[in-house]
Each structure stands twice: as C-alpha cells, then as structure tokens.
Scaffold this active site. Sequence first.
Site, PDB file in Angstrom:
ATOM      1  N   CYS A   2       0.747  -0.964  -0.158  1.00  0.00           N
ATOM      2  CA  CYS A   2       0.057  -0.119  -0.278  1.00  0.00           C
ATOM      3  C   CYS A   2       1.173   1.448   0.366  1.00  0.00           C
ATOM      4  O   CYS A   2       1.814   1.478   0.621  1.00  0.00           O
ATOM      5  CB  CYS A   2      -0.920  -0.329   1.352  1.00  0.00           C
ATOM      6  N   ARG A  27       3.929  -0.420  -4.473  1.00  0.00           N
ATOM      7  CA  ARG A  27       3.759  -0.905  -3.657  1.00  0.00           C
ATOM      8  C   ARG A  27       2.153  -2.022  -3.083  1.00  0.00           C
ATOM      9  O   ARG A  27       1.885  -2.188  -2.181  1.00  0.00           O
ATOM     10  CB  ARG A  27       3.673   0.047  -2.412  1.00  0.00           C
ATOM     11  N   TRP A  74      -2.804  -2.649  -1.037  1.00  0.00           N
ATOM     12  CA  TRP A  74      -2.883  -3.842  -1.479  1.00  0.00           C
ATOM     13  C   TRP A  74      -3.480  -4.694  -1.287  1.00  0.00           C
ATOM     14  O   TRP A  74      -3.554  -4.566   0.154  1.00  0.00           O
ATOM     15  CB  TRP A  74      -1.337  -4.252  -1.797  1.00  0.00           C
ATOM     16  N   GLY A 101      -1.293  -1.238   6.420  1.00  0.00           N
ATOM     17  CA  GLY A 101      -0.770  -2.105   7.329  1.00  0.00           C
ATOM     18  C   GLY A 101      -1.958  -2.721   7.550  1.00  0.00           C
ATOM     19  O   GLY A 101      -2.755  -3.062   7.143  1.00  0.00           O
ATOM     20  N   GLU A 489      16.733 -18.701  -7.430  1.00  0.00           N
ATOM     21  CA  GLU A 489      16.359 -16.852  -8.017  1.00  0.00           C
ATOM     22  C   GLU A 489      15.771 -16.940  -9.471  1.00  0.00           C
ATOM     23  O   GLU A 489      15.092 -16.496  -9.910  1.00  0.00           O
ATOM     24  CB  GLU A 489      17.842 -15.999  -7.853  1.00  0.00           C
ATOM     25  N   GLU A 496       7.260 -15.278 -10.970  1.00  0.00           N
ATOM     26  CA  GLU A 496       6.606 -14.370 -10.393  1.00  0.00           C
ATOM     27  C   GLU A 496       6.218 -12.952 -11.446  1.00  0.00           C
ATOM     28  O   GLU A 496       4.964 -12.373 -11.692  1.00  0.00           O
ATOM     29  CB  GLU A 496       7.952 -12.470  -9.630  1.00  0.00           C
ATOM     30  N   HIS A 512      17.582 -37.979  -7.033  1.00  0.00           N
ATOM     31  CA  HIS A 512      16.773 -37.934  -5.843  1.00  0.00           C
ATOM     32  C   HIS A 512      15.114 -38.258  -6.269  1.00  0.00           C
ATOM     33  O   HIS A 512      14.686 -37.976  -5.302  1.00  0.00           O
ATOM     34  CB  HIS A 512      17.219 -37.353  -4.722  1.00  0.00           C
ATOM     35  N   LYS A 611       6.085  -3.992  -3.998  1.00  0.00           N
ATOM     36  CA  LYS A 611       6.947  -4.624  -3.590  1.00  0.00           C
ATOM     37  C   LYS A 611       7.651  -4.316  -2.385  1.00  0.00           C
ATOM     38  O   LYS A 611       6.038  -3.277  -1.717  1.00  0.00           O
ATOM     39  CB  LYS A 611       7.559  -2.868  -4.035  1.00  0.00           C
TER      40      LYS A 611
HETATM   41  C1  F6R Z   1      11.553 -11.353  -5.470  1.00  0.00           C
HETATM   42  C2  F6R Z   1      11.528  -9.883  -4.255  1.00  0.00           C
HETATM   43  C3  F6R Z   1      10.599 -10.443  -2.993  1.00  0.00           C
HETATM   44  C4  F6R Z   1      11.806  -9.454  -1.943  1.00  0.00           C
HETATM   45  C5  F6R Z   1      11.049  -9.701  -0.971  1.00  0.00           C
HETATM   46  C6  F6R Z   1      12.685  -9.127   0.408  1.00  0.00           C
HETATM   47  O1  F6R Z   1      11.815 -10.282  -6.507  1.00  0.00           O
HETATM   48  O2  F6R Z   1      11.637  -8.461  -4.757  1.00  0.00           O
HETATM   49  O3  F6R Z   1      11.202 -11.619  -2.624  1.00  0.00           O
HETATM   50  O4  F6R Z   1      13.414  -9.976  -2.402  1.00  0.00           O
HETATM   51  O5  F6R Z   1      10.095  -9.962  -0.612  1.00  0.00           O
HETATM   52  O6  F6R Z   1      12.711  -7.515  -0.261  1.00  0.00           O
HETATM   53  P1  F6R Z   1      13.176  -7.046   0.453  1.00  0.00           P
HETATM   54  O7  F6R Z   1      14.919  -6.872  -0.093  1.00  0.00           O
HETATM   55  O8  F6R Z   1      13.486  -4.864   0.124  1.00  0.00           O
HETATM   56  O9  F6R Z   1      13.432  -7.257   2.672  1.00  0.00           O
END
Ligand code: F6R
Length: 616
Positions: A2, A27, A74, A101, A489, A496, A512, A611
């Site tokens: 958010c 966000r 969000w 929050g 990764e 994603e 395995h 994010k």
């Molecule tokens: C994946 C991604 C998330 C962040 C995770 C941690 O592309 O962006 O998996 O890596 O939420 O975020 P930070 O690094 O901001 O703590």
Amino acid sequence: MCGIIGYIGRAEATPILLDGLRRLEYRGYDSAGVATLLNGTMEVRKCAGRITNLAQLVQKDPPNGSIGIGHTRWATHGRVTDNNAHPHLDQSGKLALIHNGVIENVEQIREQLLSQGHIFRSETDTEVFAHLIGRIFDDNPGPRTQRSLMESFRLALSQVIGTYGIAMFHVDVPDVILGARRGSPLILGIGKGQNFIVSDVSAILAHTREVVYLEDYDVVSIERDNFDIRSLAGTGTSFQVSQVEFTLEEAEKGSYPHFMLKEIFEQPEAIRNGMRGRLSKEESTAKLGGLNMSSRELRDVERIVLMACGTALHAGMVGECLIENLAHLPTEVEFASEFRYRNMPMNKDTLVFAISQSGETIDTLAALRESKRKGHRTLGICNNVGSTIARESDGGVYMHAGPEIGVAATKSFTSQITILTLLALLLGRIRHLSSAQGIDVISALENLPDKVRQVLDLSDHIADLAAKYAAAEGFLFFGRQYSYPIALEGALKLKEISYKFAEGHPTSELKHGIIALIRPEVPSIMIMPDDAVFDKNISSLEQIKARKGPVIAVASEGRKQVAVLADDVITIPKCPDFVSPILSAVPLQLFAYHLAVKLGCDVDKPRNLAKSVTVE
Ligand code: F6R
C-alpha cells in the site's frame, strides 16, 4: 505494501496526489483513491483497479482543494472492490483516512462501534480505524480544534493493536493533516509552503528532497508552513532532517519500457557503487566502516546468521557459500519469517545480518528485533537509506544500488551479493585469506561490472530463447554450490512475472526424484559455470538429455562440450567461481523478463504481488 500520500499546500492537491500515487503504485495496485478538502467540503474518488482507472474517474469529476490524501492498495482485509478502496470515512462522513498496515484487534473495535450504532460500508480494518477516531473526536465535549483532533487521534492509536502508516484529515478542522506510524514506513516531506506525508520518498521527489524518516510511535501533523512531530504520548521527540540521495530521474523509467529492464541494465553501475571506496589494495581487503566493529571484534565472531526473505534470502545463500569459502566462518541463512518464531540456539559470538532491499520487510524487521532482544549484535545490509531496518540495526552496509521500483528484485540481488563478497573478503583477511588471495578477490570484483555488461549484450539472444520456449509448461532450474541459490532465484523471477511454473533445485538432487519431471514440455535451465563441479554438471546434463528434456545451459565461454550437449547455451565470461553467481543471475533475469513480455504479462506489476512486504 500500500502506498500513501498526504499533501497540504497552495496548489491543487489532486494532480500532486495522482502523480505521487503513480510513483507509489509498485507498493500495491489493487485499487486507489483520493480525498480532498475545500471550504469545508470533502470530495472522495476511489475505485478498484490501477491508478489509470482512478485518473479517469478524477478527470470526469475532479475533486478540488489544496489539502488531500491518496492511497494505492494491496488488499489485506476485504476483497478488491470500489467500496474497500481507501480513503475511508468515519460515521459522520467528515473524517477521511488512508492506511498501510493491519489492525489486529479490528473485530473487537468493530463490535463495540456496531453496538453504538455505527454502520460500515466496507470490509476493511481501515474503515473501523476511521470510525474509532471519529467516534472519540465526536464524543469530545470541548471545542473542535486541532488540539482536540490530535488528542482523539492519539487516544484512538493507543487503542489499536497492529501496524499502521496512516494519514487523515477532518472537515471541521481544516488546514491540517495528521499522520502516524507503527511498523509501516512513513516519511514527512518538507517543502516551501507545502508539506507531505508519504510511504516512500520517490512520490515527492518532484517537490522536495528534504525529509524526516519517522520512527514507530511518532505522530505528525502538517500544515502549509509548519509541521510538528511528537511521540504517541504527546511529548516532543527528537528527529533528523535528511536529504534524499537519489534524483527524480533515477526513480523514472527513462527510455526503458519497464523499470525491471532498466534496473537489470543498471547492474554494472549498481555493483560499482556498492564497491566504491570500500576496496583497499594496500591492505588487500574490504573496508566496511558502517559495521561499527573493530578487527578484533570481527575476529571474535564465531558464527554468522543471515536473515532475509525472497530474493534477498537467495543472496544470503550465496553469502553463506562466500563467507564459508573465503573466511572459513560457519554461516547459516534463515528465512526471516521463520527465525522470528524459532528459538534457534545462538551462542554469544554469533553475528547476525538482516538483508533487505527495502529495509521495511516486516518479517526481516521482526527477526532483527528478536535477534537484538536476545542481545546479539545485529547488522543490516539495506538499499533504502533511512529505512527502518537500516535505522534499527547496530550498524551495517548500504548497497547504494539506487531506487529499485520494478516489483521483481534484480539489481538489489546482485548488489547484495557484491556486499556479501566484500564482507567475506574482510572476514577472510582477518582469518585465513592471504594478502595475495585478497588481491585476487579484489581484481575479480573490479572486473565484474564490465563482465556484467558483456552478459547484458546477450539480451537479444536471450529474448530469442524466451520466444522459443514461451510455450513450455514449466521450467526446472538446476545449479550446484554457488549456483544453487541462482537456480532458486532464476525460478523465482520466472514465476513472479511470467506465472510459469518453475522450480529450482541442486543439480545433484536430480536423480533423487526430480528426474521424474523431465520430459520435452519441461525445459531445464542448467547453471554450470566453470567451477569444481563442472564435470558433475555435465553428467547431469546427459541424464536430462537421455530423457528428452530440453536444456538451456548457462556456461562459461569456451566450453564446447556444453554446446554439443545442450539445446541452447547462454555464454557468460570466464571468472573465478565466487563471482559467477552474479554473472549467472543476470541472464536468468533477462530470460524471465523477455518471457513475461512475450506472454503479455505486466512485468513491473505482477499479479498479486507488491514491493516491500510490510504486512505479515
Ligand atoms: C522477489 C522480491 C521479493 C523480495 C522480498 C524481500 O523479486 O522482490 O522476494 O526480495 O520480499 O524484500 P526486501 O529485500 O525488500 O526485504
């Protein structure tokens, strides 16, 4: 998660709020809304969907006023609907509130307010929060002043359990916006004749670079020419005015079609910035003054714990190999979300690191607090300057990667690995690593940005591969040693943003069980740079090919055998094994990016994600 923005000044609020919301959209992008105030009239526009939907609504019927709040959501409590979009109003309809929050005791408060005749129009905890503040204010027998509004606000805050970054205004007390934070980021932006409350500085860079990063339990009021920051108890509190380091241009896409691609291409510079001034050839080591630890203290460390989530956790896994190999120091990586609830035995000589791009991830923050509560020295590796993790840790290292806005983390990943390599070098040089070995590490690091640039030159080739494999049902990613976290990764990036099923595994685990999944519809991406297990990787490649599994290999230049066996090869420059994870990660970011674009996915705003995960 958010994004919130509050504005009070002399200009029309709505364009400023909309521009800020566009910049905060990473966000959360389920729904959005604004509320403004002019001459005792409040206007609210809100709807489900992206900011573009809100912009259309606003264009048809613009809300007026030079005071306003805006929110991009969000969803946590309540579905994605117009009614659940913020801002939310109180029972009187005179108070508007935006919130980032989760309020945990919402049901209890809702019951209490329902018994007093309140009617709720949404399913959100935020609306209950708005009603609570409004109820307390309306019950206050005194005059309706800024002071009494602030008192009611504080009293309401003291009754809620949970997390919040909030902003609100009230029609009866115009010319002020109130804000508060607990567990969710909130920043005061100080302008000339105008002030702001935001969850991220990128939203206000066009207006000011002077900010105060608010602390938990800070309560702030902003007027056009004034602001006031106090504790929840109402006493004065100390704060620091900071200058934002990065520019508006850095927080914009420029000529790139997506932030993600821009950030992938920024990696050579981001890596260089992370190393700048931190390598000493004279002493063949790294200098990390921000750790606030002497060589003697660092030498006494017996064990390292790295805590992080998601991509940052994968960087931590590379860090584990780096620190163990270069410094011979036992190292463990923990999901921050697990660490906080586990009672992990840790002796007093354990040094803990919280790794986080945003510095606001709630699980990583909680893990940091738990580690500090247990008395461990806990350091941060963060990108966002002034973020909560950076401020609450006992010291640390900033990544200096510049703003990362694409929801899928890319440059922060390679920057985190760069910082962890510096850390491993520093720890190694006060233990087993000779001066000559230290110089080897330094020169490998110094050559890295150019080698990353060479990999970026493969973008068109990787786009062709993505097109070739776009119809695949899913992908398997394999890697060993340093390359195993890169397999994880690579799979995470692909899931994603392209929504393709993808899994990462240690190559050696193939036989395995995972080998059962091998078939022509499921390509394997094998990360197999020149390292001690290269020949073993060749055997695994043969096993996959024997079962008609297509293979894309990420291998070092000059390996003819790989070209013969694999269906396709992405060639990375030769390098020592400890820098190979960075070089192998870049093509996988590009592969995920191009595949997602090919499939028409919204690369910068993937489904269900946001994010900076500030809710548990
Ligand atoms: C994946 C991604 C998330 C962040 C995770 C941690 O592309 O962006 O998996 O890596 O939420 O975020 P930070 O690094 O901001 O703590």
